[in-house]
Design an enzyme around this catalytic site. Structure first.
Site, PDB file in Angstrom:
ATOM      1  N   ARG A   1     -15.577 -21.208  98.933  1.00 10.55           N
ATOM      2  CA  ARG A   1     -15.732 -20.550 100.037  1.00 10.55           C
ATOM      3  C   ARG A   1     -15.342 -20.905 101.260  1.00 10.55           C
ATOM      4  NH1 ARG A   1     -21.390 -17.443 100.559  1.00 10.55           N
ATOM      5  NH2 ARG A   1     -19.917 -15.825 101.256  1.00 10.55           N
TER       6      ARG A   1
ATOM      7  N   ASP B   1     -21.254 -18.140 110.508  1.00 10.80           N
ATOM      8  CA  ASP B   1     -20.786 -19.142 109.413  1.00 10.80           C
ATOM      9  C   ASP B   1     -19.496 -20.114 110.159  1.00 10.80           C
ATOM     10  OD1 ASP B   1     -21.710 -16.921 107.997  1.00 10.80           O
ATOM     11  OD2 ASP B   1     -21.185 -18.274 106.505  1.00 10.80           O
TER      12      ASP B   1
HETATM   13  O1  MRU Z   1     -22.198 -14.787 102.471  1.00 12.47           O
HETATM   14  P1  MRU Z   1     -23.343 -15.449 102.778  1.00 12.47           P
HETATM   15  O2  MRU Z   1     -24.543 -14.854 102.225  1.00 12.47           O
HETATM   16  O3  MRU Z   1     -23.329 -16.910 102.509  1.00 12.47           O
HETATM   17  O4  MRU Z   1     -23.258 -15.206 104.280  1.00 12.47           O
HETATM   18  C1  MRU Z   1     -24.596 -15.944 105.245  1.00 12.47           C
HETATM   19  C2  MRU Z   1     -24.290 -15.687 106.417  1.00 12.47           C
HETATM   20  O5  MRU Z   1     -23.451 -14.754 107.058  1.00 12.47           O
HETATM   21  C3  MRU Z   1     -25.418 -16.126 107.179  1.00 12.47           C
HETATM   22  O6  MRU Z   1     -25.540 -15.450 108.613  1.00 12.47           O
HETATM   23  C4  MRU Z   1     -24.640 -17.488 108.021  1.00 12.47           C
HETATM   24  O7  MRU Z   1     -24.211 -18.116 106.992  1.00 12.47           O
HETATM   25  C5  MRU Z   1     -25.721 -18.155 108.890  1.00 12.47           C
HETATM   26  S1  MRU Z   1     -26.765 -19.171 108.007  1.00 12.47           S
HETATM   27  C6  MRU Z   1     -27.806 -19.992 108.623  1.00 12.47           C
END
Ligand code: MRU
Length: 360
Positions: free
Chosen positions: A90, A242
């Site tokens: 990712r 992220d």
């Molecule tokens: O695609 P995901 O479910 O991994 O995305 C998660 C998010 O966008 C969260 O807001 C981010 O990772 C912050 S987690 C504390």
């Protein structure tokens, strides 16, 4: 935090230096199952398939993936190959690269015989540190909620997007930590939970977390936020991130930017809960530089849910052969952000304030 009144973290060792256990988030809220991770390839697959997700948890899973790799083969070559297998899963959340760099750099300096022990020590430290960071985000974010409560003397309405809760971290969560602190301090709150298409992390996971923690909340469709803000039904927004540039641009789940625009138009404070592990110290311009993950189009074509026989099913919602696009994240420019809630306090979203808070 709690699931059926029992305390869990999101990732743990099934025995010291053993396999790694985590909760399968693709089945929540309908089924609670634990996955046993035994090797690095499996660790990479569960990150890619989003059985684990959320920036800090992806980082921790990457770190534990490296522990499993070293157990398989402690050579420099295998460590390096494993690093790349995990890194490619990712691209957007910087926590993955941060954790992998940390563990690889340390392992290469460590004699082979000590590498297994060393890798687990680092992974454990990453997890324990994340818990401390999130708790401190909770303490600082709570002050914002408390101030609003003292001014309004009624339950405070908080809107959140995606899942930046404890299931996205190790415990506490980032955006949710201030909510849990408010509950502990008897400040009444109500949370608007964006469903967060296409994978519905809000409807499935944030709602599950808040329900288990007994926090008053309502799930809304993604497009409802603007309307609620116009009606004065949102006191503040708190979202996760992220990757945040050292200048304060925030990349988070797709749709975050639209919420920030609506918040700006309605004078609703828009806060981002930001652990320092999510700051990209090399990136200046979030809009130009962040690699936005594009995921499989079938996440848009299909929706997963529970049928009337209580069986989890995936059903198609688009015509066959229709074109779809699936950008997983967007970037909110710093000018739309009121503040960054970090473990070191609430910061203005700019380079000076961020660097000062973290002695850079
Ligand atoms: O695609 P995901 O479910 O991994 O995305 C998660 C998010 O966008 C969260 O807001 C981010 O990772 C912050 S987690 C504390």
């Amino acid at each position: 935090m709690l699931i059926n009144k029992k305390h869990f973290r999101t990732i743990w060792e099934n025995e010291d230096y053993g396999d790694i256990c985590t909760i399968d988030q693709t089945l929540l809220p309908h089924s609670f199952e634990i996955i046993n991770i035994t090797n690095v390839k499996q660790a990479a697959k569960i990150i890619l398939d989003m059985n684990v997700r959320g920036a800090p948890l992806i980082g921790a899973t990457g770190a534990y993936g490296m522990c499993l790799a070293v157990k398989e083969n402690s050579s420099d070559k295998f460590i390096d190959e494993s690093y790349h297998i995990l890194l490619e899963t990712r691209p957007t959340a910087i926590n993955l690269k941060w954790a992998l760099d940390k563990i690889r750099d340390e392992l290469i300096k460590t004699p082979k015989i000590e590498r297994i022990k060393k890798s687990y020590e680092i992974a454990r430290k990453i997890c324990d540190n994340d818990v401390k960071i999130c708790k401190n985000i909770g303490i600082h974010g709570f002050e914002l909620i408390k101030n609003l409560y003292q001014k309004n003397n009624r339950p405070i309405n908080i809107l959140t997007h995606c899942n930046a809760g404890w299931l996205a971290t190790i415990d506490w969560g980032t955006a949710t930590a201030p909510m849990y602190m408010a509950q502990k301090n008897n400040i009444p709150i109500h949370v608007w939970v964006d469903e967060t298409r296409p994978r519905n992390q809000g409807a499935n996971i944030t709602s599950y977390e808040l329900k288990n923690q007994n926090i008053n909340h309502t799930v809304i469709v993604d497009n409802a936020g603007g309307h609620l803000m116009q009606k004065g039904l949102v006191d503040l927004c708190i979202v996760g991130t992220d990757r945040t540039t050292y200048t304060g641009d925030v990349t988070n789940k797709i749709g975050t930017y639209l919420k920030a625009l609506a918040a700006k138009d309605n004078d609703v404070p828009f806060y981002v809960a930001l652990p320092s592990t999510t700051i990209d110290w090399e990136m200046r311009d979030g809009l130009k530089e962040v690699n936005i993950e594009e995921r499989n189009f079938n996440e848009v074509n299909y929706v997963q849910g529970l049928d009337d026989q209580n069986i989890i099913k995936s059903i198609r919602i688009t015509p066959q052969d229709v074109k779809t696009s699936n950008y997983a994240f967007d970037t909110t420019p710093r000018r739309l952000i009121t503040g960054l809630i970090t473990e070191n306090g609430v910061l203005d979203p700019n380079e000076e304030s961020i660097k000062k808070a973290f002695n850079r």
